[in-house]
Design a protein around this motif. Structure first.
Motif, short mmCIF file in Angstrom:
data_model
loop_
_atom_site.label_atom_id
_atom_site.label_comp_id
_atom_site.label_asym_id
_atom_site.label_seq_id
_atom_site.Cartn_x
_atom_site.Cartn_y
_atom_site.Cartn_z
N GLN A 14 -35.53 -27.41 47.70
CA GLN A 14 -34.49 -27.49 46.67
C GLN A 14 -33.16 -26.86 47.10
O GLN A 14 -32.11 -27.48 46.87
CB GLN A 14 -35.03 -26.87 45.37
N PHE A 39 -29.81 -29.16 47.15
CA PHE A 39 -28.70 -28.79 46.25
C PHE A 39 -27.42 -28.59 47.07
O PHE A 39 -26.34 -29.02 46.64
CB PHE A 39 -29.03 -27.50 45.50
N SER A 40 -27.54 -27.94 48.21
CA SER A 40 -26.37 -27.65 49.03
C SER A 40 -25.72 -28.94 49.53
O SER A 40 -24.49 -29.10 49.49
CB SER A 40 -26.78 -26.76 50.20
N VAL A 81 -24.01 -30.71 46.46
CA VAL A 81 -22.80 -30.09 45.92
C VAL A 81 -21.64 -30.17 46.93
O VAL A 81 -20.48 -30.31 46.52
CB VAL A 81 -23.06 -28.63 45.49
N ARG A 88 -20.35 -29.58 40.69
CA ARG A 88 -21.56 -28.81 40.40
C ARG A 88 -22.32 -29.36 39.19
O ARG A 88 -23.53 -29.19 39.09
CB ARG A 88 -21.21 -27.34 40.13
N VAL A 119 -25.18 -31.85 40.21
CA VAL A 119 -26.16 -31.49 41.24
C VAL A 119 -27.60 -31.62 40.74
O VAL A 119 -28.44 -32.23 41.39
CB VAL A 119 -25.90 -30.05 41.76
N GLU A 120 -27.88 -31.05 39.57
CA GLU A 120 -29.27 -31.08 39.07
C GLU A 120 -29.74 -32.49 38.80
O GLU A 120 -30.87 -32.86 39.15
CB GLU A 120 -29.40 -30.21 37.81
N ALA A 175 -30.32 -34.27 42.12
CA ALA A 175 -31.48 -33.67 42.79
C ALA A 175 -32.78 -34.12 42.12
O ALA A 175 -33.78 -34.37 42.80
CB ALA A 175 -31.38 -32.14 42.79
N GLN A 176 -32.76 -34.22 40.80
CA GLN A 176 -33.95 -34.71 40.09
C GLN A 176 -34.29 -36.13 40.56
O GLN A 176 -35.45 -36.45 40.81
CB GLN A 176 -33.72 -34.71 38.58
N PHE A 228 -35.92 -35.97 44.02
CA PHE A 228 -37.31 -35.51 44.07
C PHE A 228 -38.26 -36.45 43.36
O PHE A 228 -39.43 -36.57 43.75
CB PHE A 228 -37.41 -34.08 43.53
N ARG A 263 -16.27 -24.97 51.45
CA ARG A 263 -17.72 -24.95 51.23
C ARG A 263 -18.07 -24.48 49.82
O ARG A 263 -17.60 -23.45 49.37
CB ARG A 263 -18.38 -24.01 52.24
N GLU A 264 -18.91 -25.27 49.14
CA GLU A 264 -19.38 -24.93 47.80
C GLU A 264 -20.72 -24.20 47.90
O GLU A 264 -21.58 -24.59 48.68
CB GLU A 264 -19.59 -26.20 46.97
N THR A 265 -20.88 -23.19 47.09
CA THR A 265 -22.18 -22.51 47.02
C THR A 265 -23.06 -23.28 46.05
O THR A 265 -22.64 -23.54 44.92
CB THR A 265 -22.01 -21.07 46.49
N PRO A 266 -24.23 -23.67 46.46
CA PRO A 266 -25.06 -24.47 45.54
C PRO A 266 -25.54 -23.64 44.37
O PRO A 266 -25.81 -22.44 44.51
CB PRO A 266 -26.24 -24.90 46.42
N PRO A 267 -25.67 -24.26 43.19
CA PRO A 267 -26.20 -23.54 42.03
C PRO A 267 -27.70 -23.31 42.19
O PRO A 267 -28.35 -23.97 42.99
CB PRO A 267 -25.91 -24.49 40.87
N ALA A 292 -31.58 -23.53 40.84
CA ALA A 292 -32.32 -24.51 40.04
C ALA A 292 -32.80 -23.83 38.77
O ALA A 292 -33.74 -23.03 38.82
CB ALA A 292 -33.50 -25.05 40.84
N PHE A 304 -33.64 -27.94 35.25
CA PHE A 304 -33.96 -28.79 36.41
C PHE A 304 -35.45 -29.10 36.43
O PHE A 304 -35.85 -30.27 36.59
CB PHE A 304 -33.53 -28.09 37.69
N GLY A 313 -36.55 -31.28 33.47
CA GLY A 313 -36.10 -32.65 33.68
C GLY A 313 -36.90 -33.37 34.74
O GLY A 313 -37.24 -34.54 34.61
N LEU A 314 -37.24 -32.65 35.80
CA LEU A 314 -38.01 -33.25 36.90
C LEU A 314 -39.40 -33.66 36.41
O LEU A 314 -39.87 -34.78 36.66
CB LEU A 314 -38.12 -32.27 38.06
N ALA A 330 -39.18 -36.64 34.08
CA ALA A 330 -38.87 -37.89 34.79
C ALA A 330 -40.11 -38.42 35.50
O ALA A 330 -40.36 -39.63 35.51
CB ALA A 330 -37.73 -37.66 35.78
#
Lengths: 191, 161
Positions: free
Chosen positions: A28, A32-33, A36, A42, A45-46, A49-50, A53, B54-58, B60, B64, B67-68, B71
Motif C-alpha cells: 500500500q 499510494f506514493s 499521488v 491527494r 489516491v484512496e 488505490a482501491q 487492489f 515530491r508529494e508525501t503519500p497519505p 491508508a 480505504f 471501501g476495499l 468493492a
C-alpha cells in the motif's frame, strides 16, 4: 519475492481475504506514493488505490509466479493512473497566467539537488506547486515515466518491465520528457 | 565513446550506478562536448525540480479498508465471480483433462493399425459368411425387436454375395 509473500499469494489465490489484506499492507505505501506523485491529487489516491487492489484480487488466480508480484502490481497501478490522466486531459490545463515570473526564475536557478538544501520551507512549498503545474503540461506517459524514475527510484530496467517498453525506448522517452519539462519552463519565462 | 553511448548512460551516471572507469570516461566526454553537457545539465535540473515537487503519500485510513472490502464483496456477488475459489480449481482440472485427452489421442493414433486387425480377426471380416434365416431375430406379430436386430448385426458375421 520471499517465501512469506509466496505463501500469502497462494492463500489469496484460494480466496483467503486475510492473506490478501496482508499483501495489501505490504504494498500500500508504494502504490499510494506512485499514485499521488503521478496524479498530484491527494483526494484521488484512496479511490485509485482501491481500484488497483480490487483488480489485483481478482487477477491473482492468473498469477503464475513467472514475474515478481511487485512488477505486476505496479503495472496495474500505472495503468490506472494512465486511464485517470487521459480522462482528466479533457479538463482545461493551467494557463500561463498561473505561473508567476518570480517563481519561474527561482526554479530555473535550481541547477541540481544540492541547491534544494538552501531553500526555505515556504519557498519549497511554492516551488512544489509550480512543479505540479508544469507536470500538468506533460502527457500522461511523460509524467508517469518521470515519476517512476526520479521520484520512485525505479531503474530503467524496472520501468521497462512495468510499462512493457524496451529499455532504449524508456531512455529516449525520459530524455524527451525532461527536455519538454525544461522547455515548458523556458516557454513560460518568454511569455 | 560516441555521444549516443554517453547519453544512453547519463541516467545511470546521474544515479551513481556506473563504475569508476565509465564515470571518468563520461566526465571526460562531458568536459569536451557542449551538447552532451547541456543534456546532462537539463537532466540534473529536472531531477531537482521533480524532487522539490515530491508529494508525501497519505496513510491508508479506515475508509480505504472499508471501501476495499466493500468493492471486493460487491464484485464477488456478481454472477460468474461467486465461484471464485472453485473457478481456480475448475480451471486447473480443465487443463489436466485437456492434457490427458491429448495424450490419449496420440496413443490411440499410434496404436490404431494393430487394433483394427485384432478386431477384424475377432469378427472374421476377412472371410464373410452368408446370413442364414436362423440368425435373424424372431418376428413377433409382424414386428421385430430393435434390440434383437442390433445384437444380431453386431454378433453375426457379415453376409457375402
Amino acid at each position: 519475492m520471499d517465501a512469506e509473500e509466496t505463501r500469502l499469494i497462494q492463500l489469496s489465490q484460494q480466496g483467503d481475504q486475510a492473506a490478501f489484506e496482508e499483501l495489501v499492507r505490504r504494498y500500500q505505501p508504494k502504490v499510494f506514493s506512485i499514485i499521488v506523485n503521478v496524479l498530484r491529487d491527494r483526494r484521488e489516491v484512496e479511490d485509485i488505490a482501491q481500484q488497483v487492489f480490487v483488480k489485483l484480487y481478482f487477477a491473482l488466480p492468473s498469477f503464475h509466479f513467472r514475474s515478481a508480484l511487485s512488477t505486476w502490481l505496479y503495472k496495474i497501478t500505472v495503468n490506472e493512473c494512465y486511464d485517470y490522466l487521459r480522462k482528466q486531459r479533457a479538463r482545461p490545463l493551467t494557463t500561463a497566467a498561473d505561473l508567476g515570473e518570480g517563481d519561474l526564475q527561482r526554479l530555473e536557478r535550481l541547477e541540481d539537488e544540492r541547491a534544494l538544501a538552501s531553500l526555505a520551507e515556504a519557498e519549497r512549498v511554492e516551488l512544489k506547486e509550480l512543479v505540479t503545474k508544469l507536470l500538468e503540461r506533460l502527457s500522461p506517459e511523460e509524467r508517469i515515466l518521470l515519476t517512476l524514475k526520479e521520484l520512485e527510484g525505479f531503474s530503467i530496467e524496472e520501468i521497462a518491465s512495468i510499462t512493457a517498453m524496451n529499455q532504449n525506448t524508456v531512455k529516449v522517452k525520459l530524455f524527451r520528457a525532461r527536455g519538454r519539462l525544461a522547455k515548458e519552463l523556458g516557454g513560460q519565462r518568454r511569455g | 565513446m560516441r555521444c549516443s553511448e554517453i547519453r544512453a548512460q547519463l541516467d545511470e551516471y546521474a544515479s551513481g550506478r556506473v563504475g569508476t572507469e565509465a564515470r571518468q570516461e563520461i566526465e571526460r566526454h562531458l568536459a569536451a562536448c557542449g551538447e552532451c553537457r547541456e543534456i546532462s545539465r537539463v537532466a540534473r535540473q529536472t531531477t531537482a525540480w521533480l524532487r522539490i515537487g515530491r508529494e508525501t503519500p497519505p496513510d491508508a485510513g479506515p475508509a480505504f479498508w472499508t471501501g476495499l472490502r466493500a468493492a471486493i464483496a460487491e464484485r464477488q456477488t456478481e454472477p460468474g465471480l461467486f465461484w471464485f475459489p472453485l473457478d481456480l480449481y475448475l480451471r486447473r482440472l480443465a487443463y489436466g483433462l485437456t492434457a490427458l485427452a491429448l495424450v490419449l489421442g496420440i496413443y490411440l493414433a499410434l496404436t490404431e493399425a494393430p487394433l483394427r486387425s485384432d478386431w477384424s480377426e475377432a469378427v472374421a471380416l476377412d472371410s464373410p459368411q452368408p446370413y442364414t434365416e436362423s440368425v435373424f431375430p424372431t418376428v413377433k406379430q409382424g414386428r421385430v425387436d430393435r434390440d434383437e436386430v442390433m445384437l444380431t448385426l453386431v454378433t453375426e458375421p457379415e453376409v457375402g454375395p
